[in-house]
Design an enzyme around this catalytic site. Structure first.
Site, mmCIF file in Angstrom:
data_model
loop_
_atom_site.group_PDB
_atom_site.id
_atom_site.type_symbol
_atom_site.label_atom_id
_atom_site.label_comp_id
_atom_site.label_asym_id
_atom_site.label_seq_id
_atom_site.Cartn_x
_atom_site.Cartn_y
_atom_site.Cartn_z
ATOM 1 C CD GLU A 1 -2.483 1.818 0.404
ATOM 2 O OE1 GLU A 1 -3.217 1.044 -0.226
ATOM 3 O OE2 GLU A 1 -2.365 3.034 0.124
ATOM 4 C CG HIS B 1 -25.236 0.683 -4.946
ATOM 5 N ND1 HIS B 1 -25.952 1.827 -5.167
ATOM 6 C CD2 HIS B 1 -23.967 1.086 -4.658
ATOM 7 C CE1 HIS B 1 -25.152 2.883 -5.031
ATOM 8 N NE2 HIS B 1 -23.945 2.450 -4.725
ATOM 9 N NE ARG C 1 -17.359 8.926 -8.295
ATOM 10 C CZ ARG C 1 -18.172 9.876 -7.826
ATOM 11 N NH1 ARG C 1 -18.593 9.824 -6.582
ATOM 12 N NH2 ARG C 1 -18.533 10.879 -8.575
ATOM 13 C CB CYS D 1 -15.654 18.833 19.311
ATOM 14 S SG CYS D 1 -14.462 17.606 19.851
#
Lengths: 122, 483, 421
Positions: B31, B49, B310, B437
């Protein structure tokens, strides 16, 4: 004639002062716009020898708190503010410290002490 | 030599890693960022979805409809909050209702269960606060909401519990083909792997090009969001889409898995793949558009805004295939919406590909599909709370006041596999700092705990990325007042 | 189940003063609950001076001011719990709290004083567009880091908002070696005290940019700069006026919000303007036996006023416990008229006013040469004339009990009218 416009910082009211040079008056200046005696004193001081109370911190060797808040016991010359920070930054304090305890005596020969502004027991 | 190297620790990469960890394979995840889920996974709407949106016979439709029902079991195994709260596509006119009719047909073709077109009266029952101009809707009860980054983190943790390895801050710079597989060079190290799975999100095309495969191109498209305080969360129940029109798909208003309200996203092509800034005019447009669905959205309870970028593939569909020019190199690219919903099915499918390519996989005997339960203090009964504090007093210290997160929970999230190392990492795992906060009160405490648990100096604790330092040093350290 | 006569939630200046005053008025069994590891609240990080001119007739720092109350509380032997967070309260005055030592604590009390204070509005509350790097702090968070934890938060600083905390932090960061590039204020006037503009900005030549705002934030991991633009009279950025300031730190001083999550739990009625509980002359909320004081009711600019208000809350909570508050008194409301944003208290039960009552209020805008007028119907009860009224400075009007009890008095309206000095 010397005339100065200043905002009073003695209390939160923030009076707008007009300070005039006046040889005939006792203190050499007259002040208008103040609403209390301390305001008049401030006005004259602000044009002759402006001073400020410094609040900062010094290093503290404690598990409870890393920095001890400090305050000058009275105003020091405004021009010496940054210089005084250099001195303040080099101090380290060990608890117990009482509120009001002198941390630096006669800060930069101003005749004003730097004191602790809180108590730290341990 | 690893068997499999996965590039990218987003939802696709972590899901595949977890699936592969069922088998006797040495798997590594590379990563480039400082935490799991640092790309699109941490910045999307978090919707599972139903599957009526994608065109029939596309990979998108297939994996969406297949992925949707898989969430219940996975979320139970991994102890990730998930709610099947259903979705509405609301229409404002007769024309909209025609489109909604088409969506319904498409959904039926795709195999979406329980779809229903409902009238305003029925909508009102589901959503008492619905906008006055809404005339009807497509109701999909199988749609749900999830916190995508929590799922990705849980997947990575579970994969690591089952033997997978993770290297954060390892950006792949070059990939060379070797006799036995691939040699991957990152900014930090060199690793070898028999098979490579490219889950690099918006960067998937660049990674693919490293092995000479330029068969697809990824364009970054960004969507901006509002996130409103929990105090606003009660006003809606379902995911509310707007009927898509020629000039845009409308704005979603949805509760989140934790009871906030999320509003967004818009959709714009952006020049950079890291264009995660928000912009004033786009945010105001989102706000205006969303108010058509519900007039009373309390935007004064906004707690933060963010942008997700995206991966838009030029192929028009997900790319899930072994590269034609690089054997054993699998591209999983263009996983935009419904990518999150599709990810469990994609992971299963890709695992099958690895099985085929490698000539078979051996199941691990001791694979544990369950993640160690996450203690969510606020959700415990009084008896459980009392017991827990007796056992571990750090659960008696509230660190995040807004979300009621205890020190014990923060310590736990740091000390797990794929644990938090940053302030945002703690926030994503425990929600400390996620409230009203926004960390104003708890950030100094969280930093203290991170420093203690990771044995680092507080000044070395970062917000998110490796250079996102929070403190610039100690006071009183300036030499003679000069810099 | 522990039981007390009065439980004070919050050990800051409001809670301390309320507890001490309750004891002075004869209540023995009092508990103060504080979530931090020491008493004193936010004042412990407000190390600057300027506190106490009214209450102690001398100028003290925040820690000095709170220490006086802490000492008195300890001397009186009032019980307190530190590092303890209240999780729930209800209308029947049941309290659930938690700490590491006692675990989950259930408390029953006759009266509650809410003194939880307020919190800072974060970036999201004002929706500043741009990236989301490190280096953006609320002013109070930065203050805690610098003054108590001893860490510096940045080197080159822009401050958004010219409220007192923003101004004070401009000076603090400068003294600690940072360069403050500018203080940016959306409004055409500062929200802070004039004295703070003089001694925190002017003294260090820090520019105050009135009618400006931040329209973009730059930087990926750490803040690299902010874009500042002028705003028009409707507070909208003026295109073309953008100037980029290079900086690694942005402090936000963009307002405080009373912390009323617990009040909401107890179904206490909240004033939409103050964001705090609606209170009566006794600082009692809409729920009988639950009192509130300090910044949880409305945001103050002087702690001295918090003390005064909290003493009243403590005293009245004591009266409530002793059943000396009259519930069925003739009640009048205080109505903010033209130019007045809010008034606290919102209700006065006339018979409970002993000697006098002070109304605290804020004006809506800057008014020059104007007067604050308190009216009962057509009758003017009081006028206060001033050269200038500003929203940043809380105003007060004191009414004698005799003026309230003079016949059947109706609702009291306060408004700004022309004709000051």
């Amino acid at each position: 004639m010397e005339v100065y416009e200043k905002v009073c910082i003695v209390c939160p009211r923030g009076c707008r002062l007009t300070i005039k040079k006046d040889e005939t008056s006792l203190k050499g200046y007259t002040v208008e716009g103040n609403t209390c005696k301390r305001g008049a004193e401030y006005g004259i001081k602000e044009v002759t020898n402006p001073t400020r109370v410094i609040t900062s911190t010094v290093k503290l060797k404690s598990d409870h708190l890393n920095r001890l808040p400090v305050v000058t016991k009275g105003g020091i010359p405004k021009a010496k503010m940054m210089e005084s920070m250099k001195v303040i930054n080099n101090v380290e304090v060990k608890p117990p410290v009482k509120e009001g305890e002198v941390i630096i005596e006669n800060l930069l020969d101003t005749g004003v002490d730097l004191i602790s502004s809180r108590t730290v027991e341990q | 030599m690893y068997d499999v190297a996965i590039i990218g620790a987003g939802i696709t990469g972590t899901f595949i890693a977890r699936e592969l960890s069922r088998y006797e394979l040495d798997t590594v995840i590379l990563e480039k960022d400082n935490d799991i889920s640092s790309g699109a996974t941490k910045a999307n709407t978090g919707i599972v979805h139903a599957g009526y949106d994608a065109k029939p016979n596309t990979k998108m439709a297939y994996f969406n409809v297949k992925g949707n029902p898989m969430f219940d079991k996975i979320c139970e195994e991994l102890d990730v909050p998930f709610k099947r709260n259903g979705s509405l596509v609301v229409g404002f006119s007769g024309e909209d209702m025609e489109t909604i009719e088409e969506l319904y047909e498409r959904g039926v073709k795709n195999g979406v269960p329980k779809l229903e077109i409902i009238d305003r009266e029925k909508i009102k029952k589901l959503e008492p606060n619905i906008g006055k101009d809404v005339v009807g809707a497509l109701y999909a009860p199988t749609a749900g909401i999830i916190s995508p980054w929590e799922l990705a983190i849980a997947l990575a943790e579970n994969a690591m519990d089952n033997g997978a390895e993770l290297y954060l801050n390892n950006e792949v710079k070059d990939i060379e083909s070797t006799d036995s597989g691939y040699r991957i060079k990152t900014n930090e190290r060199e690793i070898k792997a028999k098979y490579v799975i490219n889950c690099a999100g918006v960067y998937a095309d660049e990674i693919s090009q490293m092995v000479g495969d330029s068969s697809f191109k990824i364009t970054p498209r960004s969507g901006q969001y509002y996130l409103l305080d929990k105090a606003a969360g009660e006003m809606i129940n379902t995911v509310i889409f707007q009927c898509p029109r020629k000039f845009g798909k409308g704005i979603v208003v949805s509760p989140t898995a934790h009871g906030n309200i999320i509003v967004g996203p818009d959709n714009e092509v952006v020049p950079n793949k890291d264009a995660t800034q928000t912009t004033g005019y786009r945010l105001s447009m989102i706000r205006e558009t969303a108010q058509k669905s519900l007039e009373e959205i309390p935007f004064n309870k906004n707690i933060t805004n963010f942008t997700g970028v995206r991966a838009e593939p030029d192929t028009g569909d997900f790319i899930i295939e072994e590269s034609k020019v690089a054997k054993g190199f699998i591209n999983v690219g263009g996983i935009k919406s419904p990518g999150l919903t599709s990810s469990p099915a994609i992971a299963e499918y890709v695992t099958g590909m690895v099985k085929d390519i490698s000539g078979g996989l051996e199941e691990k005997e001791d694979f544990n599909p369950k993640r160690k339960k996450v203690i969510r203090f606020a959700e415990l009964s009084n008896e459980e709370k009392t017991e827990l504090i007796k056992k571990d007093p750090s659960y008696g210290r509230i660190i995040c006041r807004c979300e009621t997160i205890t020190e014990g929970e923060i310590v736990d999230c740091i000390n797990r596999n794929a644990g938090a190392t940053t302030v945002d990492g703690v926030k994503r795992r425990t929600r400390a700092g996620f409230g009203r906060c926004q960390g104003g009160f708890c950030m100094p405490r969280v930093m203290e705990i991170l420093a203690r648990e990771l044995n680092r100096d507080v000044t070395d604790i970062v917000k998110d990325g490796t250079d996102s330092y929070i403190l610039t040093g100690e006071t009183k350290e300036i030499e003679n007042g000069e810099e | 189940m522990d039981s007390y006569e009065i439980v004070v939630i919050g050990g800051g200046p409001a809670g301390l003063a309320a507890a001490i005053e309750a004891r002075k008025n004869g209540v023995e069994n009092i508990l103060v609950i504080e979530r931090d590891k020491e008493l004193g609240g936010i004042l412990q990080q407000c190390i600057h001076n300027g506190f106490g001119l009214h209450v102690f007739k001398e100028e003290l720092t925040g820690p000095q001011y709170s220490e006086r109350f802490i000492k008195e509380l300890k001397k009186m032997g009032i019980e307190y719990k530190l590092d303890t967070m209240v999780l729930h309260i209800d209308e029947d005055r049941n309290i659930e709290a938690i700490n590491t030592k006692d675990g989950l604590i259930q408390i029953k009390t006759e009266a509650i004083v809410l003194a939880m204070g307020c919190r800072e509005r974060p970036r999201g509350a004002i929706t500043i567009p741009g990236t989301r790097p490190a280096g953006i702090f609320t002013a109070g968070t930065a203050q805690r880091f610098i003054n108590m934890e001893g860490y510096q938060v940045g080197k080159k600083v822009v401050i958004l908002g010219s409220g007192d905390i923003g101004l004070i932090m401009a000076r603090r960061m400068t003294l600690e070696g940072a360069k403050v590039e500018a203080v940016v204020e959306l409004m055409p006037y500062s929200g802070g005290l004039t004295r703070n503009i003089v001694q925190c900005l002017d003294d260090f030549d820090i520019p105050l940019l009135l009618s400006h705002t931040i329209v973009d934030i730059k930087g990926r991991d750490r803040l690299e700069g902010v874009v500042v633009a002028k705003v028009d009279e409707n507070r909208r950025p003026i295109p073309g006026s953008e100037v980029e300031y290079e900086c690694d730190t942005l402090l936000l001083s963009v307002g405080l919000i009373p912390e009323n999550e617990l009040s909401n739990e107890a179904n206490i009625e909240i004033d939409p303007i103050t964001n705090g509980p609606i209170v009566n002359e006794s600082m009692e909320t809409s729920v009988s036996g639950i009192f509130a004081c300090g910044n949880v009711v409305h945001v103050h600019d002087l702690v001295d006023n918090v003390t005064r208000e909290s003493r009243k809350a403590g005293k009245c909570a004591a009266k409530f416990v002793k059943d000396e508050l009259k519930e069925d008194s003739h009640t009048v409301r205080t109505i903010p008229g033209e130019g007045v944003r809010y008034i606290v208290p919102q209700e006065i039960r006339v018979e409970n006013v002993d000697e006098d009552i002070t109304l605290f209020m804020r004006v809506t805008d800057i008014f020059k040469d104007a007067k604050l007028v308190l009216e009962n119907g057509d009758k003017t009860i009081k006028e206060i004339k001033k050269i200038q009224f500003a929203p940043g400075e809380m105003e007060e009007i004191k009414i004698n009990a005799s003026e309230l009890k003079d016949g059947e008095i109706g609702d009291l309206k306060v408004s700004i009218q022309k004709g000051g000095k």
